[in-house]
Scaffold this motif. Structure first.
Motif, mmCIF file in Angstrom:
data_model
loop_
_atom_site.group_PDB
_atom_site.id
_atom_site.type_symbol
_atom_site.label_atom_id
_atom_site.label_comp_id
_atom_site.label_asym_id
_atom_site.label_seq_id
_atom_site.Cartn_x
_atom_site.Cartn_y
_atom_site.Cartn_z
ATOM 1 N N ILE A 52 76.029 11.665 24.279
ATOM 2 C CA ILE A 52 77.074 12.378 23.546
ATOM 3 C C ILE A 52 78.266 12.541 24.485
ATOM 4 O O ILE A 52 78.100 12.879 25.649
ATOM 5 N N ASP A 53 79.455 12.305 23.981
ATOM 6 C CA ASP A 53 80.668 12.524 24.774
ATOM 7 C C ASP A 53 80.822 14.020 24.990
ATOM 8 O O ASP A 53 81.022 14.771 24.044
ATOM 9 N N ILE A 54 80.734 14.463 26.226
ATOM 10 C CA ILE A 54 80.734 15.894 26.532
ATOM 11 C C ILE A 54 82.053 16.569 26.167
ATOM 12 O O ILE A 54 82.091 17.738 25.843
ATOM 13 N N SER A 55 83.150 15.830 26.197
ATOM 14 C CA SER A 55 84.443 16.439 25.885
ATOM 15 C C SER A 55 84.576 16.776 24.402
ATOM 16 O O SER A 55 85.429 17.558 24.018
ATOM 17 N N GLY A 56 83.719 16.232 23.575
ATOM 18 C CA GLY A 56 83.786 16.509 22.142
ATOM 19 C C GLY A 56 82.890 17.652 21.689
ATOM 20 O O GLY A 56 82.856 17.972 20.497
ATOM 21 N N LEU A 57 82.168 18.274 22.595
ATOM 22 C CA LEU A 57 81.276 19.370 22.213
ATOM 23 C C LEU A 57 82.082 20.591 21.802
ATOM 24 O O LEU A 57 83.051 20.951 22.450
ATOM 25 N N SER A 58 81.656 21.232 20.712
ATOM 26 C CA SER A 58 82.362 22.417 20.232
ATOM 27 C C SER A 58 81.393 23.323 19.487
ATOM 28 O O SER A 58 80.296 22.919 19.132
ATOM 29 N N LEU A 59 81.827 24.543 19.263
ATOM 30 C CA LEU A 59 81.032 25.546 18.567
ATOM 31 C C LEU A 59 81.932 26.264 17.580
ATOM 32 O O LEU A 59 82.994 26.760 17.954
ATOM 33 N N THR A 60 81.518 26.319 16.306
ATOM 34 C CA THR A 60 82.279 27.029 15.283
ATOM 35 C C THR A 60 81.683 28.419 15.110
ATOM 36 O O THR A 60 80.484 28.565 14.919
ATOM 37 N N ILE A 61 82.555 29.427 15.171
ATOM 38 C CA ILE A 61 82.113 30.818 15.096
ATOM 39 C C ILE A 61 82.691 31.473 13.855
ATOM 40 O O ILE A 61 83.889 31.401 13.606
ATOM 41 N N GLY A 62 81.827 32.120 13.099
ATOM 42 C CA GLY A 62 82.249 32.933 11.967
ATOM 43 C C GLY A 62 82.745 32.142 10.774
ATOM 44 O O GLY A 62 82.756 30.917 10.743
ATOM 45 N N ASP A 63 83.168 32.918 9.761
ATOM 46 C CA ASP A 63 83.647 32.331 8.509
ATOM 47 C C ASP A 63 85.099 31.872 8.592
ATOM 48 O O ASP A 63 85.553 31.102 7.759
ATOM 49 N N ASN A 64 85.831 32.383 9.571
ATOM 50 C CA ASN A 64 87.257 32.030 9.648
ATOM 51 C C ASN A 64 87.501 30.696 10.348
ATOM 52 O O ASN A 64 88.634 30.274 10.487
ATOM 53 N N GLY A 65 86.457 30.014 10.799
ATOM 54 C CA GLY A 65 86.602 28.682 11.363
ATOM 55 C C GLY A 65 87.092 28.651 12.795
ATOM 56 O O GLY A 65 87.732 27.686 13.204
ATOM 57 N N LEU A 66 86.798 29.677 13.558
ATOM 58 C CA LEU A 66 87.171 29.686 14.967
ATOM 59 C C LEU A 66 86.341 28.641 15.698
ATOM 60 O O LEU A 66 85.119 28.656 15.662
ATOM 61 N N VAL A 67 87.012 27.694 16.357
ATOM 62 C CA VAL A 67 86.328 26.601 17.030
ATOM 63 C C VAL A 67 86.543 26.717 18.535
ATOM 64 O O VAL A 67 87.677 26.766 19.007
ATOM 65 N N LEU A 68 85.434 26.787 19.263
ATOM 66 C CA LEU A 68 85.485 26.795 20.721
ATOM 67 C C LEU A 68 85.115 25.398 21.214
ATOM 68 O O LEU A 68 83.991 24.948 21.015
ATOM 69 N N THR A 69 86.054 24.722 21.834
ATOM 70 C CA THR A 69 85.806 23.377 22.349
ATOM 71 C C THR A 69 85.387 23.466 23.810
ATOM 72 O O THR A 69 86.136 23.141 24.710
ATOM 73 N N TYR A 70 84.155 23.913 24.015
ATOM 74 C CA TYR A 70 83.663 24.114 25.368
ATOM 75 C C TYR A 70 83.394 22.798 26.094
ATOM 76 O O TYR A 70 83.385 22.753 27.319
ATOM 77 N N GLY A 71 83.195 21.728 25.370
ATOM 78 C CA GLY A 71 82.971 20.426 26.005
ATOM 79 C C GLY A 71 84.173 19.967 26.802
ATOM 80 O O GLY A 71 84.036 19.450 27.913
ATOM 81 N N ASN A 72 85.356 20.154 26.255
ATOM 82 C CA ASN A 72 86.575 19.791 26.977
ATOM 83 C C ASN A 72 86.724 20.643 28.230
ATOM 84 O O ASN A 72 87.131 20.156 29.286
ATOM 85 N N PHE A 73 86.365 21.917 28.122
ATOM 86 C CA PHE A 73 86.404 22.815 29.281
ATOM 87 C C PHE A 73 85.447 22.335 30.371
ATOM 88 O O PHE A 73 85.803 22.273 31.546
ATOM 89 N N LEU A 74 84.227 21.975 29.983
ATOM 90 C CA LEU A 74 83.250 21.472 30.952
ATOM 91 C C LEU A 74 83.721 20.174 31.608
ATOM 92 O O LEU A 74 83.534 19.959 32.803
ATOM 93 N N GLN A 75 84.347 19.317 30.820
ATOM 94 C CA GLN A 75 84.878 18.060 31.346
ATOM 95 C C GLN A 75 85.930 18.335 32.416
ATOM 96 O O GLN A 75 85.952 17.700 33.468
ATOM 97 N N GLN A 76 86.809 19.290 32.148
ATOM 98 C CA GLN A 76 87.854 19.624 33.118
ATOM 99 C C GLN A 76 87.279 20.239 34.382
ATOM 100 O O GLN A 76 87.779 20.003 35.479
ATOM 101 N N ILE A 77 86.225 21.039 34.246
ATOM 102 C CA ILE A 77 85.572 21.614 35.429
ATOM 103 C C ILE A 77 84.971 20.505 36.286
ATOM 104 O O ILE A 77 85.112 20.501 37.509
ATOM 105 N N LEU A 78 84.311 19.553 35.659
ATOM 106 C CA LEU A 78 83.715 18.464 36.419
ATOM 107 C C LEU A 78 84.761 17.574 37.059
ATOM 108 O O LEU A 78 84.520 16.996 38.126
#
Length: 80
Positions: A52-78
């Motif tokens: 899986i491309d790690i930069s595309g990993l994300s998590l959707t929170i709640g009904d309002n569609g809040l998307v956390l793109t943590y994969g891109n964050f991890l990619q930048q850390i690496l």
């Protein structure tokens, strides 16, 4: 001529020369780290995550569609 002598004295101070060497070494070290991450670490992470491309990993929170793109964050850390 006085300007050139003052400039030469300024350049020959240890701090300026040390800073210039640090910039050159830092630029070379960045390319080495980028190669390490791109060529060795990321392929291993790809194998561990099922290719899986790690930069595309994300998590959707709640009904309002809040998307956390943590994969891109991890990619930048690496990459850092």
């Amino acid at each position: 001529m006085k300007f050139m002598n003052e400039f030469k004295n300024f350049i020959m101070r240890g701090n300026v020369v040390d800073m210039a060497v640090g910039v050159v070494v830092g630029a070379a070290f960045k390319s080495i780290i980028d190669s390490l991450v791109d060529d060795l670490i990321m392929p291993l992470i790809g194998v561990l995550t099922g290719k899986i491309d790690i930069s595309g990993l994300s998590l959707t929170i709640g009904d309002n569609g809040l998307v956390l793109t943590y994969g891109n964050f991890l990619q930048q850390i690496l990459n850092s």
